[in-house]
Write an enzyme that holds these catalytic residues in place. Sequence first.
Site, short mmCIF file in Angstrom:
data_model
loop_
_atom_site.label_atom_id
_atom_site.label_comp_id
_atom_site.label_asym_id
_atom_site.label_seq_id
_atom_site.Cartn_x
_atom_site.Cartn_y
_atom_site.Cartn_z
N GLY A 208 23.55 60.47 15.22
CA GLY A 208 24.02 60.53 13.84
C GLY A 208 23.27 61.77 12.94
O GLY A 208 23.95 62.53 12.25
N CYS B 135 21.49 57.74 22.94
CA CYS B 135 22.45 58.38 23.86
C CYS B 135 22.24 59.28 24.90
O CYS B 135 22.69 59.01 26.03
CB CYS B 135 23.62 58.53 22.83
SG CYS B 135 25.10 59.25 23.83
N CYS C 7 23.55 56.04 26.82
CA CYS C 7 24.84 56.26 27.46
C CYS C 7 25.19 57.36 28.51
O CYS C 7 25.67 57.22 29.42
CB CYS C 7 25.91 56.74 26.26
SG CYS C 7 25.72 56.11 24.84
N LYS D 163 22.95 56.61 31.61
CA LYS D 163 23.54 55.30 32.21
C LYS D 163 24.71 55.52 32.81
O LYS D 163 25.07 55.07 34.10
CB LYS D 163 23.67 54.27 31.21
CG LYS D 163 24.40 52.81 31.41
CD LYS D 163 25.83 52.90 31.52
CE LYS D 163 26.54 53.49 30.32
NZ LYS D 163 26.56 52.86 29.31
N TYR E 174 26.44 44.12 26.89
CA TYR E 174 26.86 45.60 27.45
C TYR E 174 25.69 45.91 28.40
O TYR E 174 26.01 46.17 29.47
CB TYR E 174 26.91 46.56 26.34
CG TYR E 174 28.01 46.76 25.29
CD1 TYR E 174 29.14 47.63 25.53
CD2 TYR E 174 28.13 45.90 24.33
CE1 TYR E 174 30.11 47.91 24.84
CE2 TYR E 174 29.17 46.14 23.33
CZ TYR E 174 30.11 46.85 23.66
OH TYR E 174 31.11 47.03 22.80
N GLU F 46 26.28 46.08 32.34
CA GLU F 46 26.44 47.67 33.02
C GLU F 46 25.42 47.75 34.10
O GLU F 46 25.53 48.35 35.25
CB GLU F 46 26.26 48.44 32.02
CG GLU F 46 27.42 48.70 31.06
CD GLU F 46 27.59 49.68 29.99
OE1 GLU F 46 26.54 50.17 29.79
OE2 GLU F 46 28.28 50.04 29.42
N GLY G 94 20.06 42.71 22.99
CA GLY G 94 20.54 43.40 21.71
C GLY G 94 19.28 44.39 21.22
O GLY G 94 18.40 44.52 21.81
N HIS H 100 54.54 57.43 37.93
CA HIS H 100 54.28 56.86 39.31
C HIS H 100 53.92 57.66 40.14
O HIS H 100 54.24 58.69 40.16
CB HIS H 100 55.66 56.08 39.48
CG HIS H 100 55.78 55.38 40.77
ND1 HIS H 100 55.00 54.00 40.61
CD2 HIS H 100 55.91 55.56 41.95
CE1 HIS H 100 55.24 53.51 41.91
NE2 HIS H 100 55.78 54.47 42.67
N GLU I 103 50.63 53.22 34.65
CA GLU I 103 52.21 52.94 34.45
C GLU I 103 52.35 51.50 34.10
O GLU I 103 53.35 51.06 33.46
CB GLU I 103 52.91 53.49 35.57
CG GLU I 103 52.73 52.35 36.94
CD GLU I 103 53.58 52.91 37.93
OE1 GLU I 103 54.90 52.92 37.53
OE2 GLU I 103 52.90 53.19 39.01
P1 NDP Z 1 24.68 43.12 23.20
O1 NDP Z 1 24.55 42.56 21.76
O2 NDP Z 1 25.75 43.45 23.76
O3 NDP Z 1 24.33 41.52 24.10
C1 NDP Z 1 23.28 40.99 23.89
C2 NDP Z 1 23.12 39.87 24.71
O4 NDP Z 1 21.75 39.08 24.60
C3 NDP Z 1 24.06 38.75 24.62
O5 NDP Z 1 24.36 38.20 25.67
C4 NDP Z 1 23.50 37.63 23.76
O6 NDP Z 1 23.81 36.33 23.72
C5 NDP Z 1 21.88 37.76 24.16
N1 NDP Z 1 20.90 37.66 23.08
C6 NDP Z 1 20.94 37.98 21.61
N2 NDP Z 1 19.93 37.79 21.13
C7 NDP Z 1 19.18 36.87 22.07
C8 NDP Z 1 17.78 36.45 21.92
N3 NDP Z 1 17.28 36.39 20.81
N4 NDP Z 1 17.30 35.52 22.91
C9 NDP Z 1 18.11 35.62 24.28
N5 NDP Z 1 19.26 36.08 24.29
C10 NDP Z 1 20.03 36.96 23.13
O7 NDP Z 1 23.38 43.81 23.22
P2 NDP Z 1 22.94 44.92 24.31
O8 NDP Z 1 21.37 44.98 24.36
O9 NDP Z 1 23.56 44.67 25.70
O10 NDP Z 1 23.29 45.98 23.95
C11 NDP Z 1 22.82 46.57 22.53
C12 NDP Z 1 24.09 47.32 21.66
O11 NDP Z 1 24.21 48.61 22.34
C13 NDP Z 1 25.49 46.71 21.95
O12 NDP Z 1 25.81 45.86 21.02
C14 NDP Z 1 26.49 47.95 21.93
O13 NDP Z 1 26.86 48.08 20.60
C15 NDP Z 1 25.69 49.20 22.42
N6 NDP Z 1 25.77 49.46 23.85
C16 NDP Z 1 26.87 49.88 24.01
C17 NDP Z 1 27.31 50.36 25.26
C18 NDP Z 1 28.58 50.94 25.54
O14 NDP Z 1 29.34 51.30 24.76
N7 NDP Z 1 29.34 50.88 26.85
C19 NDP Z 1 26.31 50.28 26.44
C20 NDP Z 1 25.33 49.73 26.15
C21 NDP Z 1 24.99 49.36 24.68
P3 NDP Z 1 25.02 35.57 23.06
O15 NDP Z 1 26.06 36.74 23.01
O16 NDP Z 1 25.25 34.59 23.99
O17 NDP Z 1 24.60 35.32 21.69
#
Ligand code: NDP
Length: 449
Positions: free
Chosen positions: A16, A43, A48, A51, A179, A183, A264, A438, A443
């Site tokens: 950004g 990123c 990204c 990764k 995510y 991944e 997260g 095809h 498709e």
């Molecule tokens: P996500 O938000 O995707 O997932 C977080 C995971 O951690 C969920 O399973 C959640 O559980 C769990 N969680 C959240 N808080 C806690 C906590 N306090 N204690 C234990 N478990 C917890 O986060 P990521 O870290 O994987 O990725 C961060 C962000 O980065 C994503 O939201 C995405 O926007 C971005 N990203 C995008 C990618 C892409 O576009 N391909 C690739 C990598 C990252 P529950 O859901 O059960 O609450």
Amino acid sequence: MPDYDYDLFVIGAGSGGTRASRVAAAHGARVAVAEEYRVGGTCVIRGCVPKKLLVYGSHFAEDLKDAKRFGWDVPDRCAFSWPTLRDNVMAEVDRINGAYTATLENNGVEIINARAVVTGPNSLRLGDGREVTAKTILVAVGAHPAIPECPGHEHGITSNEVFDLPDIPKRILIAGAGYIANEFAGIFHQFGAHVTLINRSKEILRGYDLAIRDRLLQISMMKGLEFRFDATFRGIEKHDDGCLTVSMSGHEPITVDLVLFATGRVPNTHGLGLESAGVAINDRGAICVDADNRSTCPSIFAVGDVTDRIQLTPIAIREGQAFADTFFGGKPTRIDYDCVPSAVFSHPPMAGVGLTETQARQKLGTVRVYTADFRPMKNVLAGRDERALYKMVCHGETDRIVGIHMIGPDVPEMMQVAAVAVKAGLTKADFDATVALHPTMAEELVLLR
Ligand code: NDP
């Protein structure tokens, strides 16, 4: 004489911040950007880009196995060198970092390799103690991985450190099921590690369509990944031999060689001095902004992951562009956050745009759902028992497509085009009227039943 040192001071040269700096400078503004780590941000440097290169690298594990069925003479055990892949990926990161830096410099943006903190609505202090002023400040500092509070958490790593690993450990525990967790679970599994994901809830990839994420769960388990649900992290104990024993609620402890936290990401607002300018922050630590990216301080704006919107690179780039065009290019622009496509680069990948079936039923009442559940022809010949699933969600009354969700080989590549159709408001009939291409996996999108 100008009143300020700069027209625009940007904190953070990630996706950004870089876009906003470059475009504002191209519009004629005097711009500086402060970056405390490396130009390119999460990123490019540790997200990204590296990764995705690891995803490509890890996919060869399956491709080499499949190659035998296609007649290639491949040894049963192919050697893989993690240091080779890691170093090549990091060299590519260096190249892109150089390209980003050159782009900023070529547009006349002053790059300050230091941390900057806000000291007032129009003032900042740099890492070397220098004070500077700016008519407008843009905060684009991104976010950092959240680490659960628990004893021994310092023994775990995050996605920041994962690209520097000296080797691929044999047993890996990943905390989280979003995510990053899915991944890297796929990447490490392909490199031969035994991977266990643990999550606090019963779900993986909350927010994605249920049938699609269920399919990923089934395929992942079939490949040998382990999942533990309803498991809250209690702590990590490190042994003399370097092994880590992780304890969690509701399950037996597990001993592994590496723990990766993927729970997260938290906005990087701490210690940024925002309170000195009256910039409001929400309960998740994110800067509150309006539709023009303006914070509660009229001269301070924010874009990207430091705000509480959608944490995706293309969104940060759009916000940076819109900010620069609006305030330095005389072209007021706002972002439309509707129908943002996204993908998870798991093995296999999944992707989605628009409403999931559940969301559509709640929002629209009557919906029609069309699916294709098939084994891609390449998987059939390879003897790989992995089925792809495509799902189209339509408004029951108008036939308008409100969501498309897919899992299978290369679906993120198809999703970009599918997202154009959903964004344009096309109907199922428009897809049906298009002749299939095809033989492709794509498709199936025009043959949904
Ligand atoms: P996500 O938000 O995707 O997932 C977080 C995971 O951690 C969920 O399973 C959640 O559980 C769990 N969680 C959240 N808080 C806690 C906590 N306090 N204690 C234990 N478990 C917890 O986060 P990521 O870290 O994987 O990725 C961060 C962000 O980065 C994503 O939201 C995405 O926007 C971005 N990203 C995008 C990618 C892409 O576009 N391909 C690739 C990598 C990252 P529950 O859901 O059960 O609450």
